[in-house]
Design a protein around this motif. Structure first.
Motif, PDB file in Angstrom:
ATOM      1  N   ASP A  23       0.863  -1.181   0.000  1.00 38.55           N
ATOM      2  CA  ASP A  23       0.000   0.000   0.000  1.00 38.55           C
ATOM      3  C   ASP A  23       0.901   1.232   0.000  1.00 38.55           C
ATOM      4  N   ARG A  24       0.900   1.949  -1.118  1.00 41.27           N
ATOM      5  CA  ARG A  24       1.831   3.083  -1.234  1.00 41.27           C
ATOM      6  C   ARG A  24       1.219   4.420  -0.830  1.00 41.27           C
ATOM      7  N   HIS A  25       0.083   4.366  -0.147  1.00 39.23           N
ATOM      8  CA  HIS A  25      -0.449   5.610   0.416  1.00 39.23           C
ATOM      9  C   HIS A  25       0.553   6.178   1.422  1.00 39.23           C
ATOM     10  N   GLU A  26       0.655   7.486   1.433  1.00 37.51           N
ATOM     11  CA  GLU A  26       1.530   8.120   2.424  1.00 37.51           C
ATOM     12  C   GLU A  26       0.744   9.207   3.145  1.00 37.51           C
ATOM     13  N   HIS A  27       1.156   9.515   4.339  1.00 40.06           N
ATOM     14  CA  HIS A  27       0.496  10.601   5.061  1.00 40.06           C
ATOM     15  C   HIS A  27       1.548  11.573   5.566  1.00 40.06           C
ATOM     16  N   ASP A  28       1.136  12.803   5.719  1.00 34.69           N
ATOM     17  CA  ASP A  28       2.056  13.794   6.280  1.00 34.69           C
ATOM     18  C   ASP A  28       2.108  13.617   7.782  1.00 34.69           C
ATOM     19  N   HIS A  29       3.283  13.731   8.347  1.00 35.31           N
ATOM     20  CA  HIS A  29       3.418  13.502   9.776  1.00 35.31           C
ATOM     21  C   HIS A  29       2.727  14.606  10.571  1.00 35.31           C
ATOM     22  N   ALA A  30       1.889  14.187  11.522  1.00 33.07           N
ATOM     23  CA  ALA A  30       1.179  15.137  12.383  1.00 33.07           C
ATOM     24  C   ALA A  30       2.148  15.665  13.440  1.00 33.07           C
ATOM     25  N   PRO A  31       1.840  16.829  13.992  1.00 33.47           N
ATOM     26  CA  PRO A  31       2.728  17.392  15.024  1.00 33.47           C
ATOM     27  C   PRO A  31       3.010  16.415  16.173  1.00 33.47           C
ATOM     28  N   GLU A  33       3.188  13.248  16.085  1.00 36.55           N
ATOM     29  CA  GLU A  33       4.105  12.200  15.635  1.00 36.55           C
ATOM     30  C   GLU A  33       5.549  12.709  15.645  1.00 36.55           C
ATOM     31  N   LYS A  34       5.719  13.936  15.190  1.00 37.86           N
ATOM     32  CA  LYS A  34       7.078  14.519  15.230  1.00 37.86           C
ATOM     33  C   LYS A  34       7.526  14.747  16.676  1.00 37.86           C
ATOM     34  N   SER A  70      -0.884   2.604  14.959  1.00 38.87           N
ATOM     35  CA  SER A  70      -0.050   3.226  13.938  1.00 38.87           C
ATOM     36  C   SER A  70       1.404   3.235  14.432  1.00 38.87           C
ATOM     37  N   TYR A  71       2.297   3.581  13.534  1.00 38.69           N
ATOM     38  CA  TYR A  71       3.729   3.558  13.814  1.00 38.69           C
ATOM     39  C   TYR A  71       4.090   4.361  15.064  1.00 38.69           C
ATOM     40  N   TYR A  72       3.665   5.618  15.104  1.00 39.63           N
ATOM     41  CA  TYR A  72       4.061   6.440  16.251  1.00 39.63           C
ATOM     42  C   TYR A  72       3.219   6.145  17.499  1.00 39.63           C
TER      43      TYR A  72
ATOM     44  N   HIS C   4      -3.359   9.522   2.107  1.00 40.44           N
ATOM     45  CA  HIS C   4      -3.770   9.666   0.717  1.00 40.44           C
ATOM     46  C   HIS C   4      -2.593   9.335  -0.177  1.00 40.44           C
ATOM     47  N   ASP C 133       5.510   5.584   4.719  1.00 36.70           N
ATOM     48  CA  ASP C 133       4.694   4.617   5.463  1.00 36.70           C
ATOM     49  C   ASP C 133       4.909   3.186   4.972  1.00 36.70           C
TER      50      ASP C 133
END
Lengths: 108, 94, 219
Positions: A23-31, A33-34, A70-72, C4, C133
């Motif tokens: 699954d190559r969906h990516e998401h922007d890291h939320a504050p 998570e950082k 999730s990862y974080y 997404h 991811d």
């Protein structure tokens, strides 16, 4: 024998197992998570905990961790577990502070 | 100090202890060849439980033929896989 | 968690992502805030250190790795130093990769390298930023070691039969950077133009730089 052997393979050690398409969906890291990543980097830099302790804590979250979290989420769970073991934090103060965080969030 | 050298054939130990281990399951019991030495590092199996990592462990790059790791490997015959493995997980094949 | 597809692989804000303040506070978001607050209150870390570390995380991106690769394509002596020691070579370009050693593995016309961490998510994040991811997820971690050519095909890379494939399972104290082969049709290009075609995925080994498609694939 094969079944017995398999019982000792831990869930994070997944190289070579069958799995579906990537699954190559990516998401922007939320504050947050950082923030989790930053907490870990600082704890390592200060010698409070090691990356191996982080990994060990994630591995000990159990077989469902990779599907349920999730990862974080896995990271902050392991970091917190390690800080509890080291008696740097205790459960009551974490509970109390989480309540304060939620209260501030609701009234913001 | 380093027990193995580039070119040495080594077998990954097929131990199955509990605990935090950086030797992937799929390499255990398989035979490969040392292709590089990476220096010595704190032992992760000790660091993971609050230890100081001593005694430090030599770390090697070990190359495996894919066909040796997977009997049903369907790529090219020359394809290989390299894993970084700590010395105490390796034994000489002879 | 919202997600997404990045068709072009570039990072950009999620269009439907509401402001952070409007989002419900999940259990783990509250836990993170509480742990940070307690660590500051106890003097384990300072608020300023936390802020600066987040800024450092934000400042790491694939562009740094791409600059290193482009320089290696232009300068064979630099490439030799890069293959010897990535951290030292990157420092020549003003990039501080921190204390974890990174090693470069070089693609050629006859050899392709692919990097995975089957046990967790080891990645040269100080040089190319946080991993995507899929790099941290089950499918890639499970399959990249056993059926790497099929995995590469899913990423749109079909290796010819005369190209040898080496998979690197990066699970210990080293991080791996793939130095892709410089594509044909880039003679005379500037270092900046070359760096622009070196995407993140090229440096993991799941993409190849293309002279006909600048800035495509895994930004």
């Amino acid at each position: 024998m094969a079944e017995e052997t398999h019982m000792h393979r831990r869930h994070h050690d997944m190289g070579g197992l069958d799995a579906g398409p990537i699954d190559r969906h990516e998401h922007d890291h939320a504050p947050w998570e950082k923030q989790t990543d930053a907490i870990m980097r600082l704890l390592v830099a200060k010698g409070v905990m090691t990356v191996d302790e982080l990994r060990r804590g994630i591995e000990e979250l159990g077989p469902g961790a990779y599907d349920a979290m999730s990862y974080y989420e896995r990271w902050i769970s392991s970091i917190t577990g390690n800080l509890l073991e080291k008696r740097i934090l205790d459960p009551a103060e974490i509970g109390r502070t989480m309540d304060e965080v939620r209260h501030r969030h609701e009234t913001a | 100090m380093m027990r193995f050298h580039p070119g040495d054939e080594v077998r990954v130990r097929s131990w199955q202890p509990p605990g935090h281990i950086r030797t992937p399951w799929f390499t255990r019991g398989h035979t490969g060849r040392v292709v590089g030495m990476l220096g010595t590092f704190g032992n992760p199996e000790n660091l993971a439980y609050g230890g100081d990592g001593a005694p430090r462990q030599p770390l090697y790059r070990v190359r495996f033929a894919q066909s040796e790791l997977w009997s049903d490997y369907d790529g090219r015959p020359g394809d290989t896989l390299i894993v970084d493995l700590y010395e105490h997980w390796l034994e000489a094949t002879r | 968690m919202t997600a997404h597809t990045h068709g072009d692989g570039h990072q950009h804000p999620h269009p439907r992502q509401p402001d952070v303040e409007d989002r419900p506070l999940t259990y783990h978001m509250a836990l993170t805030a509480a742990v940070a607050e307690l660590l500051v209150a106890k003097g384990v870390v300072t608020a300023d250190e936390l802020r600066r570390t987040v800024e450092d995380i934000d400042s790491r991106h694939p562009g740094d790795g791409a600059r290193v690769v482009a320089r290696a394509w232009m300068d064979t002596a630099f490439k030799a130093r890069l293959l010897e020691d990535v951290n030292d070579a990157a420092a020549e370009l003003g990039i501080d990769c921190g204390g974890i050693p990174i090693r470069a593995v070089e693609n050629t016309r006859r050899l392709h390298n692919l990097v995975v961490c089957t046990l967790c998510s080891c990645y040269p994040r100080m040089l190319i930023g946080l991993p995507p991811d899929w790099y941290k997820a089950r499918a890639y971690r499970s399959r990249a070691v056993r059926e790497p050519r099929a995995v590469l095909r899913e990423f749109g890379v079909t290796l010819p039969d005369d190209v040898e494939l080496v998979v690197h399972d990066s699970t210990a104290d080293m991080r791996y950077l793939v130095v892709p082969a410089r594509p044909d049709g880039t003679d005379g290009w500037s270092e900046e133009a070359l760096a622009a075609i070196v995407t993140r995925d090229c440096m993991i080994g799941t993409a190849l730089p293309r002279s006909d498609a600048p800035r495509s694939g895994g930004g």
